[in-house]
Design an enzyme around this catalytic site. Structure first.
Site, PDB file in Angstrom:
ATOM      1  N   ILE A 118       1.143   7.276  -3.609  1.00 33.80           N
ATOM      2  CA  ILE A 118       2.239   6.311  -3.652  1.00 33.80           C
ATOM      3  C   ILE A 118       2.555   5.792  -2.250  1.00 33.80           C
ATOM      4  CG2 ILE A 118       3.195   7.319  -5.759  1.00 33.80           C
ATOM      5  CD1 ILE A 118       5.514   8.396  -4.000  1.00 33.80           C
ATOM      6  N   CYS A 119       2.953   4.539  -2.210  1.00 35.47           N
ATOM      7  CA  CYS A 119       3.260   3.848  -0.961  1.00 35.47           C
ATOM      8  C   CYS A 119       4.755   4.023  -0.707  1.00 35.47           C
ATOM      9  CB  CYS A 119       2.891   2.378  -1.170  1.00 35.47           C
ATOM     10  SG  CYS A 119       3.183   1.277   0.181  1.00 35.47           S
TER      11      CYS A 119
END
Ligand code: ZN
Lengths: 174, 427
Positions: A118-119
């Site tokens: 995930i960013c």
């Protein structure tokens, strides 16, 4: 703590902090750190359950406690969307946070690096760096994964990128 | 194609023999020549050149190194051929690392070690090096394919792994220690490590390995908005390590608040990445072949075409214990090293005064100065040159904060704690 919503902030302050600065290559101090990780995760899970906000399951996938696997879920429009969750404890932990992965969503959203990592928001890394070594796995979930799910799952559902398992033909379990 | 051409040749031969009038032979000879040329032409494409034993300075079309060896003739580099003795490890074979690998391959580097765990994707095609037909291959395999075609003299070793995991890190460390290429080499098995990764976690892992191995390395990076970048030389104990201070980034000049991050993780441009790869490999060549001045830090702001430079002292309170150890070792050998450097500089200066006047005299003389160059204290942000900022804050002074002790389990057995979490997980 600029840039965080009030509920994330108040939850965060209730998660027990850690004190041992040790990574998976550090031998005995790592075992000590691992105990602190467990205590903090136990407290966070209990807290979520008592607040009726249970949203993840995570456990060590190897005896060394360097790989963790589990599930996380998010309720959108009264439907529960559940995903596999996994991550490795990096060799430079806790100076660097674990990179949380949702492999099932790999390639479905721009807010993700390859491999389903995930960013995180621009606010996460500075806060983590500032609080090393006091933040642990529980803090990473609270500050990294929870806001990510809240922001991305509604978009993914509304755009049709993910379907509820009851709608998916392959699944039979409720 | 080859068979067809051969048959055509045979036909022409029999035609020639069947002729009674010799005046018709000339046009057939011409035809045969053209067929021969076509046959040769077809051979060029797929075949690789053979390895060369020694780098030749001979200026002929067929010598891949003639223009590089010319650096030696011009006096820029003293001994270019030494490049074949060097091993360089490149971590991250993305937009910067792959281009750096190609540059070093074309320069005839002795050995390259390549590390990446990713696959080539169509989304990478806005960058240099990888080709659409390589989509789906691991970046390491695709790189070896292309690089070995370009220059078969380079020894290529590739590792498809993630260096931030415990197992990947161990393999990374042992591959750097492997001295099979040059058994008599001092220190580790490589001369330089180039970090071309795109995230803080991997940079910290490279930093950890290099501090432990006392290995000089260079850092490179391109900003997430694709308009600035930097390279940095890190010598354990002598310069700041990557953990000595929060990482420095070149301010793009774009207001962070107006930068729209919603919906995307990172942007990239082949130009910025190509420039940074070029700066990185130029610094690498200068470092390995000992010419020019090796930059300790060089930033690139593409919006303003501004290149800030600086030098950073190590932080005696660095949180990385291997860094602290290297700092102690460096302080012990520093007086002897300084004396040796000074003696060498003085010898060079006096010999160049007596000898014929070189263009670079003025540079040599200006360095003969025992004052340390201005090196900034990495801890304070005020001392940073204009256009540079810290990417992350420093860790707060470690102190016991008012931890809510009450809910924390008093159990101190790891198995018991594991069972307790499992119990919670199963309800
Ligand atoms: Zn350091």
């Amino acid at each position: 703590m600029e840039g965080w919503d009030p509920s994330t902030k108040s939850t965060l302050t209730q998660i027990p902090l850690l004190s041992t600065k040790a990574g998976p290559r550090d031998g005995a101090p790592w075992t000590q750190r691992l105990k602190e990780e467990y205590k903090s995760l136990i407290a966070y899970t209990q807290m979520n359950k008592s607040n009726d906000n249970d949203w993840f399951r995570i456990s060590a996938a190897n005896p060394e406690g360097t790989r963790w696997t589990g599930k996380c879920w998010y309720v959108h429009n009264l439907l529960k969307y559940e995903f596999d969750l996994q991550f490795d404890i990096p060799v430079t932990y806790p100076a660097t946070a674990p990179e949380l992965e949702l492999p099932e969503l790999d390639g479905k959203t721009q807010k993700m690096y390859r491999g389903g990592k995930i960013c995180l928001t621009v606010h996460f890394k500075p806060l983590w760096a500032k609080n090393c070594p006091r933040f642990g796995i529980a803090h990473a979930l609270c500050l990294g994964l929870a806001p990510w799910l809240a922001a991305e799952i509604p978009i993914l559902v509304d755009s049709g990128m993910i379907k509820h398992k009851d709608d998916a033909a392959s699944s039979t379990e409720s | 194609m080859e068979v067809e051409l051969k048959e055509m040749m045979n036909d022409l031969d029999s035609l020639m023999q069947s002729l009674t009038d010799p005046s018709h032979r000339a046009p057939i000879d011409k035809l045969k020549l053209r067929v021969e040329r076509l046959a040769n032409f077809g051979n060029f494409g797929p075949s690789r050149r053979t390895k060369v034993k020694d780098m030749s300075a001979e200026v002929v079309d067929s010598n891949p190194y003639s223009r590089l060896m010319a650096l030696q003739r011009m006096g820029i580099v003293q001994n270019y051929e030494r490049i074949r003795e060097f091993s360089v490890a490149i971590v991250g074979i993305g937009g910067v690392g792959s281009v750096a690998a190609e540059m070093l391959t074309r320069c005839g580097i002795g050995r390259l070690l390549l590390y990446d765990y990713d696959k080539v994707e169509l989304a990478n095609m806005n960058r240099l090096f990888f080709r659409p037909e390589q989509v789906g291959m691991t970046k390491t395999d695709a790189a070896v394919q292309t690089l070995s075609d370009i220059n078969p003299d380079v020894v290529l070793e590739s590792f498809t792994l993630n260096i931030t995991t415990v197992q990947g890190f161990e393999t990374f460390m042992s591959s750097l220690k492997n001295k099979s290429f040059h058994p008599n080499k001092q220190g580790s098995g490589v001369d330089l490590v180039l970090s071309c990764v795109d995230n803080y976690e991997a940079r910290m892992a490279v930093n950890q390995a290099c501090n432990e191995l006392n290995q000089t390395w260079m850092e490179s990076g391109v900003s997430e908005d694709a308009v600035s970048g930097h390279i940095q030389l890190l010598i354990p104990g002598e310069t700041a390590c990557f953990a000595c201070a929060p990482p420095l980034v070149v301010a793009s000049g774009v207001d962070e608040r107006t930068l729209k991050r919603e919906g995307v993780c990172a942007a990239s441009l082949p130009t910025t990445m190509g420039v940074v790869a070029g700066l990185l490999v130029q610094n690498t060549l200068k470092y390995l072949l000992e010419f020019g001045q090796v930059s300790p830090y060089l930033g690139y702001n593409s919006l303003k075409d501004y290149f800030p430079t600086m030098e950073m002292k190590p932080n005696p309170q660095c949180s990385n214990s291997a860094c602290q150890q290297r700092q102690k070792e460096y302080l012990l050998v520093k007086p002897a090293r300084d004396a040796a450097t000074k003696a060498k500089m003085e010898a060079e200066a006096s010999s160049s005064m007596e000898g014929p006047l070189h263009l670079d005299n003025e540079w040599n003389i200006s360095v003969v100065d025992d004052t340390e160059p201005d090196r900034i204290d990495v801890k304070s942000s005020d001392a940073l040159p204009e256009g540079l900022t810290h990417e992350l804050p420093s860790a707060d002074e470690f102190q016991t904060v008012c931890t809510p002790e009450a809910p924390v389990s008093a159990i101190d057995d790891i198995e018991e704690l594991r069972r307790q979490l499992d119990a919670l997980n199963s309800t």
